[in-house]
Design an enzyme around this catalytic site. Structure first.
Site, PDB file in Angstrom:
ATOM      1  N   ASP A 275       0.857  -1.193   0.000  1.00  0.00           N
ATOM      2  CA  ASP A 275       0.000   0.000   0.000  1.00  0.00           C
ATOM      3  C   ASP A 275       0.892   1.241   0.000  1.00  0.00           C
ATOM      4  OD1 ASP A 275      -2.391   1.337  -0.029  1.00  0.00           O
ATOM      5  OD2 ASP A 275      -3.123   0.549   1.881  1.00  0.00           O
TER       6      ASP A 275
ATOM      7  N   HIS B 287     -10.098  -1.955  -7.457  1.00  0.00           N
ATOM      8  CA  HIS B 287     -10.060  -0.892  -6.437  1.00  0.00           C
ATOM      9  C   HIS B 287      -9.273   0.331  -6.898  1.00  0.00           C
ATOM     10  CE1 HIS B 287      -9.836   1.077  -2.587  1.00  0.00           C
ATOM     11  NE2 HIS B 287      -8.529   0.890  -2.486  1.00  0.00           N
TER      12      HIS B 287
HETATM   13  C1  HEM Z   1      -9.432  -1.730   4.142  1.00  0.00           C
HETATM   14  C2  HEM Z   1      -9.677  -0.916   3.134  1.00  0.00           C
HETATM   15  C3  HEM Z   1      -8.706  -0.657   2.036  1.00  0.00           C
HETATM   16  C4  HEM Z   1      -7.694  -1.422   1.556  1.00  0.00           C
HETATM   17  C5  HEM Z   1      -7.288  -2.820   2.004  1.00  0.00           C
HETATM   18  C6  HEM Z   1      -7.051  -0.679   0.502  1.00  0.00           C
HETATM   19  C7  HEM Z   1      -5.959  -1.127  -0.215  1.00  0.00           C
HETATM   20  C8  HEM Z   1      -5.351  -0.424  -1.234  1.00  0.00           C
HETATM   21  C9  HEM Z   1      -4.216  -0.884  -1.977  1.00  0.00           C
HETATM   22  C10 HEM Z   1      -3.476  -2.190  -1.732  1.00  0.00           C
HETATM   23  C11 HEM Z   1      -3.935   0.049  -2.904  1.00  0.00           C
HETATM   24  C12 HEM Z   1      -2.836  -0.039  -3.967  1.00  0.00           C
HETATM   25  C13 HEM Z   1      -1.557   0.572  -3.526  1.00  0.00           C
HETATM   26  C14 HEM Z   1      -1.420   2.022  -3.853  1.00  0.00           C
HETATM   27  O1  HEM Z   1      -1.710   2.429  -4.979  1.00  0.00           O
HETATM   28  O2  HEM Z   1      -1.018   2.772  -2.961  1.00  0.00           O
HETATM   29  C15 HEM Z   1      -4.884   1.123  -2.748  1.00  0.00           C
HETATM   30  C16 HEM Z   1      -4.919   2.263  -3.498  1.00  0.00           C
HETATM   31  C17 HEM Z   1      -5.838   3.272  -3.331  1.00  0.00           C
HETATM   32  N1  HEM Z   1      -6.880   3.297  -2.451  1.00  0.00           N
HETATM   33 FE1  HEM Z   1      -7.340   1.881  -1.096  1.00  0.00          FE
HETATM   34  N2  HEM Z   1      -7.689   0.513   0.355  1.00  0.00           N
HETATM   35  C18 HEM Z   1      -8.696   0.577   1.272  1.00  0.00           C
HETATM   36  C19 HEM Z   1      -9.571   1.620   1.478  1.00  0.00           C
HETATM   37  C20 HEM Z   1      -9.662   2.723   0.671  1.00  0.00           C
HETATM   38  C21 HEM Z   1     -10.666   3.749   0.804  1.00  0.00           C
HETATM   39  C22 HEM Z   1     -11.771   3.784   1.861  1.00  0.00           C
HETATM   40  C23 HEM Z   1     -10.422   4.664  -0.170  1.00  0.00           C
HETATM   41  C24 HEM Z   1     -11.187   5.918  -0.486  1.00  0.00           C
HETATM   42  C25 HEM Z   1     -12.499   6.028  -0.391  1.00  0.00           C
HETATM   43  C26 HEM Z   1      -9.258   4.214  -0.905  1.00  0.00           C
HETATM   44  C27 HEM Z   1      -8.674   4.896  -1.938  1.00  0.00           C
HETATM   45  C28 HEM Z   1      -7.554   4.474  -2.614  1.00  0.00           C
HETATM   46  C29 HEM Z   1      -6.892   5.273  -3.631  1.00  0.00           C
HETATM   47  C30 HEM Z   1      -7.268   6.673  -4.095  1.00  0.00           C
HETATM   48  C31 HEM Z   1      -5.824   4.508  -4.086  1.00  0.00           C
HETATM   49  C32 HEM Z   1      -4.812   4.894  -5.149  1.00  0.00           C
HETATM   50  C33 HEM Z   1      -5.333   4.521  -6.522  1.00  0.00           C
HETATM   51  C34 HEM Z   1      -4.361   4.941  -7.609  1.00  0.00           C
HETATM   52  O3  HEM Z   1      -3.970   6.108  -7.599  1.00  0.00           O
HETATM   53  O4  HEM Z   1      -4.003   4.116  -8.441  1.00  0.00           O
HETATM   54  N3  HEM Z   1      -8.835   3.033  -0.372  1.00  0.00           N
HETATM   55  N4  HEM Z   1      -5.739   0.804  -1.730  1.00  0.00           N
END
Ligand code: HEM
Length: 509
Positions: A227, A364
């Site tokens: 992450d 996601h």
């Molecule tokens: C337990 C809940 C969550 C998990 C396990 C999770 C996990 C991840 C992972 C593994 C990544 C990819 C790594 C990265 O690009 O940094 C990511 C990216 C991201 N997550 Fe989550 N996330 C969670 C909750 C959320 C929530 C609640 C939001 C917003 C409402 C969110 C927004 C984002 C965004 C904006 C990215 C970057 C996407 C990109 O720029 O490519 N995440 N998340």
């Protein structure tokens, strides 16, 4: 530990370099040789003090006035979220300016190991907290003003899943202290110094202890995915990496260029903090991947299970984006910040509106940052993610039964933190308008198939089963049914993280 005059002075000298004009020379001596932050290779490095100073000068940002947690992303090693109620506002205000401000860590201080404090300390207030302090100004954010509980149904939350401290009206949740360091002892000793200085003017409502996962899982969230890779670059702070979004500082910082909302001037350089306690049902998620493993030829059953998880997330567990490496992980690519964000879902000879062979529309990372799905032209709906995993590793018993324990001490998940200058265009927009919205037309009006909900954070209506399309590269029209959510919202609150000058001149006055 008793708070002594000496420790107060020492803390002041050590931590408030920004505000002390005539520092004793030893206050500038390096006091750390190892960082309080983690820095796995996949996560983009922070700018050096010199890089940040020249970038910030170009847009007039004062990084010594901005609290240190806001722009650094998910690099915390251990972090305590200490939610408090203000029980004696007059005394709290007096102590905030005199005794607590010296503990508050600025952005500049975090950037270099030698100026990092023993424990990063930040503070943020809910609307109830500002009101308690007699601040009646309208900060220009209706979701913040109303509080997260009033936003719960819009977010798709089931409030019976919320922890009582976020829902009980008798819990006056006025603020949160964020304490981050490389050792729990540092956090505990800093917290007790702060509590002693506050001398009973606050009381604890609730706390969550977050920590980076152990060993080679450092930087990975509990499902196992790296992450903290993709946060937007902030003009005036960080250098844009290939593929990374670049946003105006006012998308994250109130009152800076790009924030179009009228605010009181003292709010400048603050940021709204959306906190969410997101439980992760890890054994259930792992079993779901095995039970629904894809059937790509030339891959083993385990690899096909991994592939399903990677397609739900949009990245392999290493962090490598599936858009660049759709059928096999690439750990070298994953570990290279010059490459691991350099994708936009388009490929030569490829129809981005129909072709999910590289990345499902609903993955996601694609739902929460649609990149070329929105012509790379979305400069508004961005957040800085600054959360940290909480809770223990999966136990043997949980792994054997494929079921999360009901023992509350074994709950695990993500202490999710998002910073933005507007919760309605930041966190709440991403969750409500994109992640939860199966028929999202904003993102992909001309696309052949509905996008479907985000399989990681999308919230099923009434907790029922839901179908996710696009996950099977051999047949993207085939829906895979999820009988349960693997991420459960346990609630949270919206806060405002003020600038250091606002703490000194407005909140303490
Ligand atoms: C337990 C809940 C969550 C998990 C396990 C999770 C996990 C991840 C992972 C593994 C990544 C990819 C790594 C990265 O690009 O940094 C990511 C990216 C991201 N997550 Fe989550 N996330 C969670 C909750 C959320 C929530 C609640 C939001 C917003 C409402 C969110 C927004 C984002 C965004 C904006 C990215 C970057 C996407 C990109 O720029 O490519 N995440 N998340």
């Amino acid at each position: 530990m008793k708070f002594t005059h000496f420790s107060l002075l020492a803390a002041f000298a050590l931590q408030s370099v920004y505000s002390v004009p005539n520092l004793p020379s030893d206050a500038l001596k390096p006091r750390r040789t190892s960082s309080i932050l983690i820095n796995p290779p996949a996560q983009p490095p922070l700018p050096s003090v010199q890089e940040a100073a020249s970038a910030s000068a170009s847009v007039g940002l004062n990084l010594t006035n901005i609290q240190g947690d806001i722009l650094i992303g998910m690099k915390k090693n251990k972090e305590l979220f200490f939610f408090f109620s203000i029980v004696d506002p007059t005394s709290f205000k007096a102590q905030l300016g005199a005794d607590i401000l010296p503990f508050i860590t600025s952005t500049t201080q975090v950037l270099d190991v030698s100026t990092q404090p023993e424990t990063l300390v930040n503070i943020a207030f809910s609307q109830k907290g500002l009101t308690e302090l007699g601040i009646t100004d309208n900060l220009g954010d209706t979701l913040f003003a109303a509080g997260q509980l009033n936003d719960a149904s819009n977010l798709g939350d089931t409030t019976s899943d919320w922890v009582s401290e976020f829902i009980d009206p008798n819990n006056l949740l006025h603020g949160v202290l964020l304490l981050a360091s490389d050792a729990t002892d540092n956090i505990n000793s800093t917290l007790s110094q702060i509590q002693n200085a506050l001398n009973g003017s606050i009381s604890e409502v609730y706390s969550i202890q977050g920590q980076a996962r152990p060993g080679d899982q450092q930087g990975h969230e509990h499902f196992g995915f790296m992450d903290g890779i993709s946060n937007p670059a902030i003009a005036g702070f960080s250098t844009q990496l290939p593929g990374q979004a670049l946003v105006a500082p006012g998308i994250i910082l109130v009152g800076e260029g790009g924030d179009g909302t009228a605010r009181p001037s003292w709010a400048t350089d603050g940021s709204f903090l959306a906190f969410r306690q997101l439980e992760q049902r890890v054994p259930e998620f792992t079993k779901f991947l095995i039970d629904n493993a894809l059937s790509e030829p030339n891959l083993t059953a385990d690899q096909n299970a991994e592939l399903l998880g990677a397609r739900m997330m949009g990245r392999w567990k290493s962090g490598a984006p599936i858009d660049l490496t759709p059928l096999a992980d690439d750990p070298v690519l994953a570990a290279d910040p010059q490459q691991n964000n350099n994708f936009n879902y388009s490929h030569p000879g490829f129809n981005i509106t129909t072709d999910q062979s590289h990345c499902p529309f609903s993955a996601h990372v694609r739902k929460t940052n649609p990149r070329l799905d929105l012509n790379n032209a979305n400069f508004t709906n961005h957040i800085i993610r600054a959360g940290i995993p909480y809770g223990p590793e999966v136990t043997d018993a949980e792994a054997a039964s494929n079921t999360s324990s009901t023992d509350p001490s074994l709950e695990r998940g993500l202490a999710f933190v998002a910073y933005q200058s507007s919760i309605g265009t930041g966190f709440a927009f991403l969750q409500q308008k994109w992640a939860n919205n199966a028929n999202d037309k904003n993102c992909a009006s001309s696309y052949s198939l509905p996008q479907g909900q985000d399989p990681i954070i999308g919230i099923a209506p009434e907790d029922g089963p839901r179908s996710v399309g696009g996950l099977d590269p051999l047949d993207p029209t085939r829906d895979i049914t999820m009988n349960q959510d693997f991420v459960i919202s346990r609630g949270g609150e919206y806060f405002f993280s003020p600038s250091l000058s606002a703490i000194q001149n407005t909140l303490s006055a």
